[in-house]
Structure formats: structure tokens, C-alpha cells
Motif scaffolding. Structure first.
Motif, PDB file in Angstrom:
ATOM      1  N   GLY A 165       0.795  -1.220   0.000  1.00 47.21           N
ATOM      2  CA  GLY A 165       0.000   0.000   0.000  1.00 47.21           C
ATOM      3  C   GLY A 165       0.825   1.266   0.000  1.00 47.21           C
ATOM      4  O   GLY A 165       0.304   2.350   0.280  1.00 47.21           O
ATOM      5  N   GLY A 166       2.104   1.162  -0.329  1.00 51.62           N
ATOM      6  CA  GLY A 166       2.974   2.326  -0.317  1.00 51.62           C
ATOM      7  C   GLY A 166       3.005   3.048  -1.644  1.00 51.62           C
ATOM      8  O   GLY A 166       2.444   2.606  -2.648  1.00 51.62           O
ATOM      9  N   ASP A 167       3.689   4.186  -1.638  1.00 52.67           N
ATOM     10  CA  ASP A 167       3.837   5.023  -2.830  1.00 52.67           C
ATOM     11  C   ASP A 167       5.305   5.046  -3.214  1.00 52.67           C
ATOM     12  O   ASP A 167       6.151   5.513  -2.437  1.00 52.67           O
ATOM     13  N   ILE A 168       5.632   4.555  -4.409  1.00 49.56           N
ATOM     14  CA  ILE A 168       7.025   4.485  -4.842  1.00 49.56           C
ATOM     15  C   ILE A 168       7.648   5.873  -4.908  1.00 49.56           C
ATOM     16  O   ILE A 168       8.801   6.069  -4.530  1.00 49.56           O
ATOM     17  N   SER A 169       6.896   6.864  -5.371  1.00 49.75           N
ATOM     18  CA  SER A 169       7.438   8.211  -5.525  1.00 49.75           C
ATOM     19  C   SER A 169       7.755   8.857  -4.182  1.00 49.75           C
ATOM     20  O   SER A 169       8.542   9.799  -4.103  1.00 49.75           O
ATOM     21  N   ALA A 170       7.167   8.320  -3.100  1.00 49.23           N
ATOM     22  CA  ALA A 170       7.411   8.876  -1.767  1.00 49.23           C
ATOM     23  C   ALA A 170       8.277   7.953  -0.924  1.00 49.23           C
ATOM     24  O   ALA A 170       8.331   8.053   0.293  1.00 49.23           O
ATOM     25  N   ALA A 171       8.984   7.054  -1.587  1.00 43.53           N
ATOM     26  CA  ALA A 171       9.751   6.047  -0.845  1.00 43.53           C
ATOM     27  C   ALA A 171      11.089   6.574  -0.338  1.00 43.53           C
ATOM     28  O   ALA A 171      11.803   5.865   0.355  1.00 43.53           O
ATOM     29  N   GLY A 172      11.424   7.812  -0.661  1.00 45.20           N
ATOM     30  CA  GLY A 172      12.691   8.361  -0.185  1.00 45.20           C
ATOM     31  C   GLY A 172      13.759   8.353  -1.270  1.00 45.20           C
ATOM     32  O   GLY A 172      13.543   7.899  -2.387  1.00 45.20           O
ATOM     33  N   ALA A 173      14.944   8.862  -0.903  1.00 43.03           N
ATOM     34  CA  ALA A 173      16.014   9.016  -1.889  1.00 43.03           C
ATOM     35  C   ALA A 173      16.633   7.686  -2.295  1.00 43.03           C
ATOM     36  O   ALA A 173      17.062   7.520  -3.423  1.00 43.03           O
ATOM     37  N   ALA A 174      16.710   6.748  -1.359  1.00 47.05           N
ATOM     38  CA  ALA A 174      17.354   5.460  -1.646  1.00 47.05           C
ATOM     39  C   ALA A 174      16.302   4.421  -1.985  1.00 47.05           C
ATOM     40  O   ALA A 174      15.815   3.701  -1.121  1.00 47.05           O
ATOM     41  N   LYS A 175      15.938   4.362  -3.245  1.00 49.49           N
ATOM     42  CA  LYS A 175      14.945   3.394  -3.675  1.00 49.49           C
ATOM     43  C   LYS A 175      15.610   2.043  -3.963  1.00 49.49           C
ATOM     44  O   LYS A 175      16.798   1.978  -4.284  1.00 49.49           O
ATOM     45  N   GLY A 176      14.819   0.993  -3.892  1.00 49.39           N
ATOM     46  CA  GLY A 176      15.287  -0.319  -4.293  1.00 49.39           C
ATOM     47  C   GLY A 176      16.065  -1.057  -3.223  1.00 49.39           C
ATOM     48  O   GLY A 176      16.412  -0.517  -2.171  1.00 49.39           O
ATOM     49  N   PHE A 177      16.318  -2.346  -3.508  1.00 52.41           N
ATOM     50  CA  PHE A 177      17.121  -3.174  -2.623  1.00 52.41           C
ATOM     51  C   PHE A 177      18.600  -2.831  -2.784  1.00 52.41           C
ATOM     52  O   PHE A 177      19.031  -2.402  -3.853  1.00 52.41           O
ATOM     53  N   PRO A 178      19.407  -3.049  -1.735  1.00 52.97           N
ATOM     54  CA  PRO A 178      20.864  -3.006  -1.941  1.00 52.97           C
ATOM     55  C   PRO A 178      21.251  -4.130  -2.901  1.00 52.97           C
ATOM     56  O   PRO A 178      20.786  -5.255  -2.764  1.00 52.97           O
ATOM     57  N   ILE A 179      22.086  -3.843  -3.884  1.00 51.46           N
ATOM     58  CA  ILE A 179      22.458  -4.845  -4.888  1.00 51.46           C
ATOM     59  C   ILE A 179      23.966  -5.035  -4.884  1.00 51.46           C
ATOM     60  O   ILE A 179      24.718  -4.082  -5.074  1.00 51.46           O
ATOM     61  N   VAL A 180      24.400  -6.259  -4.642  1.00 48.29           N
ATOM     62  CA  VAL A 180      25.813  -6.621  -4.739  1.00 48.29           C
ATOM     63  C   VAL A 180      25.912  -7.778  -5.732  1.00 48.29           C
ATOM     64  O   VAL A 180      25.217  -8.781  -5.592  1.00 48.29           O
ATOM     65  N   VAL A 181      26.753  -7.620  -6.742  1.00 46.09           N
ATOM     66  CA  VAL A 181      26.902  -8.636  -7.783  1.00 46.09           C
ATOM     67  C   VAL A 181      28.315  -9.202  -7.739  1.00 46.09           C
ATOM     68  O   VAL A 181      29.292  -8.446  -7.714  1.00 46.09           O
ATOM     69  N   ASN A 182      28.426 -10.511  -7.704  1.00 43.12           N
ATOM     70  CA  ASN A 182      29.728 -11.169  -7.769  1.00 43.12           C
ATOM     71  C   ASN A 182      29.945 -11.708  -9.178  1.00 43.12           C
ATOM     72  O   ASN A 182      29.099 -12.402  -9.720  1.00 43.12           O
ATOM     73  N   LEU A 183      31.086 -11.355  -9.765  1.00 46.67           N
ATOM     74  CA  LEU A 183      31.425 -11.814 -11.107  1.00 46.67           C
ATOM     75  C   LEU A 183      32.756 -12.552 -11.035  1.00 46.67           C
ATOM     76  O   LEU A 183      33.820 -11.950 -11.078  1.00 46.67           O
ATOM     77  N   SER A 184      32.696 -13.872 -10.884  1.00 46.51           N
ATOM     78  CA  SER A 184      33.901 -14.682 -10.692  1.00 46.51           C
ATOM     79  C   SER A 184      34.499 -15.131 -12.022  1.00 46.51           C
ATOM     80  O   SER A 184      34.721 -16.321 -12.244  1.00 46.51           O
ATOM     81  N   PHE A 185      34.718 -14.181 -12.898  1.00 48.42           N
ATOM     82  CA  PHE A 185      35.307 -14.478 -14.203  1.00 48.42           C
ATOM     83  C   PHE A 185      36.458 -13.522 -14.456  1.00 48.42           C
ATOM     84  O   PHE A 185      36.374 -12.341 -14.139  1.00 48.42           O
ATOM     85  N   GLY A 186      37.517 -14.025 -15.029  1.00 50.69           N
ATOM     86  CA  GLY A 186      38.646 -13.179 -15.371  1.00 50.69           C
ATOM     87  C   GLY A 186      38.935 -13.233 -16.864  1.00 50.69           C
ATOM     88  O   GLY A 186      38.395 -14.066 -17.581  1.00 50.69           O
ATOM     89  N   LYS A 187      39.794 -12.333 -17.314  1.00 49.52           N
ATOM     90  CA  LYS A 187      40.200 -12.288 -18.713  1.00 49.52           C
ATOM     91  C   LYS A 187      41.709 -12.452 -18.797  1.00 49.52           C
ATOM     92  O   LYS A 187      42.433 -12.207 -17.839  1.00 49.52           O
ATOM     93  N   ASN A 188      42.163 -12.863 -19.959  1.00 51.43           N
ATOM     94  CA  ASN A 188      43.596 -13.044 -20.144  1.00 51.43           C
ATOM     95  C   ASN A 188      44.340 -11.717 -20.191  1.00 51.43           C
ATOM     96  O   ASN A 188      45.534 -11.654 -19.919  1.00 51.43           O
ATOM     97  N   ALA A 189      43.649 -10.650 -20.564  1.00 52.59           N
ATOM     98  CA  ALA A 189      44.303  -9.351 -20.668  1.00 52.59           C
ATOM     99  C   ALA A 189      43.242  -8.265 -20.613  1.00 52.59           C
ATOM    100  O   ALA A 189      42.048  -8.561 -20.619  1.00 52.59           O
ATOM    101  N   GLY A 190      43.676  -7.039 -20.554  1.00 53.44           N
ATOM    102  CA  GLY A 190      42.720  -5.940 -20.556  1.00 53.44           C
ATOM    103  C   GLY A 190      43.067  -4.898 -19.510  1.00 53.44           C
ATOM    104  O   GLY A 190      43.922  -5.097 -18.648  1.00 53.44           O
ATOM    105  N   ALA A 191      42.385  -3.749 -19.592  1.00 57.30           N
ATOM    106  CA  ALA A 191      42.633  -2.641 -18.674  1.00 57.30           C
ATOM    107  C   ALA A 191      42.192  -3.004 -17.261  1.00 57.30           C
ATOM    108  O   ALA A 191      41.245  -3.760 -17.067  1.00 57.30           O
ATOM    109  N   LYS A 192      42.890  -2.446 -16.286  1.00 61.38           N
ATOM    110  CA  LYS A 192      42.532  -2.681 -14.883  1.00 61.38           C
ATOM    111  C   LYS A 192      42.290  -1.368 -14.147  1.00 61.38           C
ATOM    112  O   LYS A 192      42.282  -1.321 -12.922  1.00 61.38           O
ATOM    113  N   ASP A 193      42.137  -0.285 -14.902  1.00 58.69           N
ATOM    114  CA  ASP A 193      41.965   1.020 -14.284  1.00 58.69           C
ATOM    115  C   ASP A 193      40.535   1.535 -14.391  1.00 58.69           C
ATOM    116  O   ASP A 193      40.264   2.698 -14.095  1.00 58.69           O
ATOM    117  N   GLY A 194      39.603   0.652 -14.806  1.00 56.83           N
ATOM    118  CA  GLY A 194      38.214   1.068 -14.913  1.00 56.83           C
ATOM    119  C   GLY A 194      37.889   1.875 -16.145  1.00 56.83           C
ATOM    120  O   GLY A 194      36.772   2.394 -16.273  1.00 56.83           O
TER     121      GLY A 194
END
Length: 236
Positions: A165-194
Motif C-alpha cells: 500500500g505504499g507510494d514508490i514516488s514517496a519512498a525516499g532518496a534510496a529506492k530499491g534493494f541493496p544490490i551486490v553482484v559477484n562476477l567470478s570471471f577473469g580475462k587473459n588481458a585488458g585494462a585494470k583502471d576502470g
């Protein structure tokens, strides 16, 4: 909600089920399975939802969801294993699968002890032949996977607010669930500075979420390359 991006996630495994045999997986995107016309929101592959997985478990168990599970038959019916296509995924046809192990670490439990409140959003990446053995195409599949997990998590959060029964638009500044994603894959080469395409796409996604009032996505990725010391310089 636990998001898992990997390859070879066994959707019917007992470690991802409740005590009655039903799955705790809310949705799973198989990125290299056959595309379904009724899922135009996916750029490729197809998605299974909890009700689909539960039905497949029941169809491939002797005595219903809690009975003897015919896992190989389930994997083929769910399009998790494809022996017909040259590039079909076969990881779950082996003795062990990386994604199942990682998903178990993140959210696995004995069905009798599993907390039914802990749900899973999964993305099964394509096999190594598709993303290239060096991992050069991994970034593109990974960013699609992160976006999909974020979209589904946000939709679930919005529905939970409406159902209460809530209102999404009035849910505050931090909407949504906290999301943490684990990506256990590596590459043979590539940039590491983002500054590579993966980093740029992730920054764009974070900026879009901030503008719409949703919280950030935290992504845990490997440090270094698949070849370890061979791909890095050291100053001693």
C-alpha cells in the motif's frame, strides 16, 4: 535477493530449493538458449521464472517436487544443456560446474535449513567458446547481466511497495534493494583502471540509477588476469 552471474548454474539443484522441493530462484536468464518471441525485452537467450522452474522440477521428479529428481532430463528440458548445437552449453553435463559452486557459496543451503526468504536471481553466461577463451567478449555479456539483475530487483522492490500500500514516488532518496553482484570471471588481458568498456558501461548504469533515485550497484570482480603473473609487471 542474491544475484549470481556465472556459467553452469544448476537451477534444479537441491541447494537452491525450499523444504517442499520448490525453487528459491525467482528468475534465471540463459544467455545462450533459444530466444523466445514472447520475451522481446531480452536481447538474446531466454528467461525462466520461478513458476517455470517449479513446473519443470515437478515434471522431472518421481513423486513431485520433493521426489527423486531426474536432473539430466531437467537440464535438457530447461535448455541448460544443449548437445545439438555446436556452441551449445555443456557445462552441466560434466562432473562439476563452476556456477553451481559459486551460487551455492552465495545462497545455497540444505532444503530443510534454507531460509525461504532468501531468493535468487541468476544469469547463466554463454560457454567459453561464445565469449572467447580469452574472455574478450565477456564484458558485453556481463554488463547485460548486471542490468537485467538490477531491472528485476527494482521491479520486485516496486511491487513489494505497492502490495504494502505504499507510494514508490514517496519512498525516499534510496529506492530499491541493496544490490551486490559477484562476477567470478577473469580475462587473459585488458585494462585494470576502470577505463575499459565494462567500466564505462557500469559508470553509465550507476549514473542512471542515481538520477532515478535508486541505490548503487556494488560489483565484486577478480583482480588481475587469468594468466596471473604472466600478464602483470612487478617492480621489486
Amino acid at each position: 535477493i542474491v544475484g549470481v552471474i556465472d556459467s553452469g548454474i544448476a537451477l534444479g539443484n537441491s541447494r537452491f530449493r525450499e523444504s517442499d522441493g520448490r525453487t528459491r530462484i525467482l528468475a534465471s536468464w540463459q544467455q545462450d538458449s533459444r530466444h523466445k518471441p514472447e520475451q522481446p525485452f531480452l536481447p538474446f537467450g531466454s528467461e525462466l521464472y520461478k513458476q517455470d522452474i517449479d513446473a519443470l522440477i515437478a515434471d522431472h521428479s518421481v513423486g513431485g517436487c520433493g521426489g527423486f529428481f531426474l536432473e539430466d532430463d531437467f537440464n535438457r528440458a530447461a535448455d541448460l544443456v544443449d548437445m545439438r548445437d555446436l556452441l551449445g552449453n555443456r557445462e552441466l553435463a560434466r562432473r562439476a560446474a563452476h556456477g553451481t559452486f559459486v551460487a551455492d557459496l552465495a545462497a545455497g543451503a540444505d532444503p530443510q535449513d534454507a531460509d525461504p526468504r532468501i531468493k535468487i536471481l541468476a544469469v547463466n553466461l554463454p560457454n567459453r567458446a561464445t565469449i572467447n577463451n580469452s574472455g574478450i567478449f565477456l564484458d558485453y555479456f556481463a554488463i547485460y547481466a548486471i542490468r537485467r539483475i538490477a531491472t528485476l530487483a527494482d521491479q520486485i522492490w516496486e511491487k513489494s511497495i505497492r502490495d504494502a500500500g505504499g507510494d514508490i514516488s514517496a519512498a525516499g532518496a534510496a529506492k530499491g534493494f541493496p544490490i551486490v553482484v559477484n562476477l567470478s570471471f577473469g580475462k587473459n588481458a585488458g585494462a585494470k583502471d576502470g577505463e575499459d568498456e565494462f567500466g564505462a558501461a557500469l559508470r553509465e548504469l550507476q549514473a542512471t540509477r542515481r538520477q532515478s533515485g535508486y541505490g548503487p550497484i556494488h560489483v565484486v570482480i577478480p583482480v588481475g588476469n587469468h594468466t596471473l603473473e604472466q600478464g602483470n609487471a612487478r617492480i621489486g
